[in-house]
Scaffold this motif. Sequence first.
Motif, short mmCIF file in Angstrom:
data_model
loop_
_atom_site.label_atom_id
_atom_site.label_comp_id
_atom_site.label_asym_id
_atom_site.label_seq_id
_atom_site.Cartn_x
_atom_site.Cartn_y
_atom_site.Cartn_z
N VAL A 48 0.87 -1.18 0.00
CA VAL A 48 0.00 0.00 0.00
C VAL A 48 0.90 1.23 0.00
N ILE A 49 0.58 2.19 -0.87
CA ILE A 49 1.43 3.38 -1.03
C ILE A 49 0.56 4.64 -1.05
N THR A 50 1.10 5.73 -0.53
CA THR A 50 0.51 7.05 -0.77
C THR A 50 1.63 8.06 -0.93
N GLU A 51 1.32 9.21 -1.50
CA GLU A 51 2.29 10.30 -1.64
C GLU A 51 1.62 11.60 -1.23
N LEU A 52 2.30 12.36 -0.36
CA LEU A 52 1.74 13.60 0.18
C LEU A 52 2.76 14.72 0.05
N GLY A 53 2.28 15.94 -0.19
CA GLY A 53 3.14 17.11 -0.21
C GLY A 53 3.67 17.42 1.18
N PHE A 54 4.85 18.05 1.24
CA PHE A 54 5.46 18.31 2.55
C PHE A 54 4.61 19.23 3.40
N GLY A 55 3.73 20.03 2.78
CA GLY A 55 2.89 20.94 3.54
C GLY A 55 1.51 20.39 3.84
N ASP A 56 1.26 19.14 3.47
CA ASP A 56 -0.04 18.53 3.74
C ASP A 56 -0.13 18.20 5.23
N PRO A 57 -1.18 18.67 5.92
CA PRO A 57 -1.31 18.40 7.36
C PRO A 57 -1.30 16.91 7.70
N LEU A 58 -1.71 16.06 6.77
CA LEU A 58 -1.79 14.63 7.06
C LEU A 58 -0.42 13.96 7.11
N VAL A 59 0.63 14.63 6.61
CA VAL A 59 1.97 14.05 6.68
C VAL A 59 2.34 13.70 8.12
N ASN A 60 1.94 14.54 9.04
CA ASN A 60 2.29 14.32 10.45
C ASN A 60 1.47 13.22 11.11
N HIS A 61 0.50 12.66 10.38
CA HIS A 61 -0.37 11.65 10.98
C HIS A 61 -0.25 10.29 10.29
N VAL A 62 0.71 10.15 9.39
CA VAL A 62 0.94 8.84 8.77
C VAL A 62 1.45 7.88 9.84
N PRO A 63 0.89 6.67 9.94
CA PRO A 63 1.32 5.73 10.99
C PRO A 63 2.81 5.45 10.95
N GLN A 64 3.47 5.57 12.08
CA GLN A 64 4.91 5.34 12.17
C GLN A 64 5.19 3.94 12.72
N THR A 65 4.97 2.95 11.88
CA THR A 65 5.25 1.57 12.27
C THR A 65 6.67 1.21 11.82
N ALA A 66 7.18 0.07 12.31
CA ALA A 66 8.53 -0.36 11.95
C ALA A 66 8.64 -0.66 10.46
N SER A 67 7.53 -1.02 9.82
CA SER A 67 7.55 -1.38 8.40
C SER A 67 7.19 -0.24 7.48
N MET A 68 6.83 0.91 8.04
CA MET A 68 6.49 2.07 7.21
C MET A 68 7.78 2.77 6.78
N SER A 69 7.92 2.99 5.47
CA SER A 69 9.12 3.64 4.95
C SER A 69 8.73 4.88 4.16
N CYS A 70 9.69 5.77 3.99
CA CYS A 70 9.42 7.04 3.34
C CYS A 70 10.64 7.50 2.57
N ILE A 71 10.43 8.01 1.34
CA ILE A 71 11.52 8.65 0.60
C ILE A 71 11.02 9.99 0.08
N ASP A 72 11.96 10.86 -0.23
CA ASP A 72 11.64 12.19 -0.74
C ASP A 72 11.51 12.16 -2.26
N ASP A 73 10.53 12.88 -2.75
CA ASP A 73 10.28 13.02 -4.18
C ASP A 73 10.25 14.51 -4.48
N ILE A 74 10.89 14.94 -5.56
CA ILE A 74 10.91 16.36 -5.89
C ILE A 74 10.29 16.58 -7.26
#
Length: 398
Positions: A339-365
């Motif tokens: 399961v994947i999603t992509e959010l802008g750095f200013g999207d308020p929901l960025v701070n509420h993405v579940p921080q589990t051990a298996s959740m990963s994140c990379i930067d996209d420009i």
Amino acid sequence: MVDTFSVESRVHIREFDEDRDVKVVGKLERKCEIGTKKGVSIFTNMMGDPLSRIRFYPLHVMLVAELLESKELVGVVRGCIKSMRTPSESLLKIGCILGLRVSPSHRRKGIGLKLVTSVEEWMLRNGAEYALLATEKKNDASRNLFTNKCKYVSLSSSLFIFVHPISFPAKNISKDIEIEKVNIDQAISLYRRTLRAKELYPLDMDSILKENLSLGTWVSYYKEGGLLNLQRKEESEDIITNEITSSWIIFSIWNTYEAYKLQLKKSQPLRFLHTTLNHARDKIFPCLRMSVSDSLCRPFGFLFLYGLHGEGENLGELMEFIWRFTSRMGESLKDCRVVITELGFGDPLVNHVPQTASMSCIDDIWYTKRISSHGDEKDDELLIKRQIGNVFVDPRDF
């Protein structure tokens, strides 16, 4: 050093021909697999349709680079055009560059540059004002091509791609949370209002929601906070009465694995894989912190969460509930693994993405440049601001 005369005299850029190029392009893209020196490689199984990622757009093109002497295909690029709106209500016609590939044996010869220039010319002929593309932050080769040679500028500080295997850790979630599916007309009405909070979004949201790959739209909220009242005013118009006084999130799910699948070769940890250009296969695997299991050696797909918009102060549990809901849906679908999603750095929901051990994140420009000479550069909203933090990420582009 690039021999531009050699490129001009030996390489021809033409449109993809479905009758004769399907197998050849498939072979070319397999040559461009992402891999490491240890032998891990990743490629996209387009299931016989190289145009699968751009067919959703009325205006789209696929260009190939062909050696004049041998007729060998050594490069490919995809492009599409869509209309988008900004916070100032400006309407922009934007061309998107997707899936640039050059055969490893023909790189650093100017072929990638010629493909980009050619797809830009196609966009300009079809009325586009800007060209837009995305690349992973650490991809120095792509950034060099687009910023130094093609004169693109970065459009945002960063977007974040969140990736999680469909198995989601068990956790006690409030039983007070409700998820309600809405029909397409209701979803269009909801998005017509919520998209105004985005700094850049497509005008054809109705077309996206009506695509077969869109599995539906849901609203998650707390029962004690009220209900989402959807009342019909007339046959041609849906009226949404929002009686929710607490927190809620709207989201939609895109069934990407029906368009194409991903596949791995050999079993190695994927922690150190990096990306090429904007393509789903390029984004997923730098994020997955796990070894390639036997099940992942077969072609597999993923679900993409899009259209996420939340209001209220208590959004964390709702986001966890949404990820779990989507993961359960993925478990019921054959060959779905991520399961994947992509959010802008200013999207308020960025701070509420579940921080589990298996959740990963990379930067996209995202990068852009004006390709049309029409208009006043002083009023060039995209290039003057050069930063958009809360954007709608189109599932068709992923």
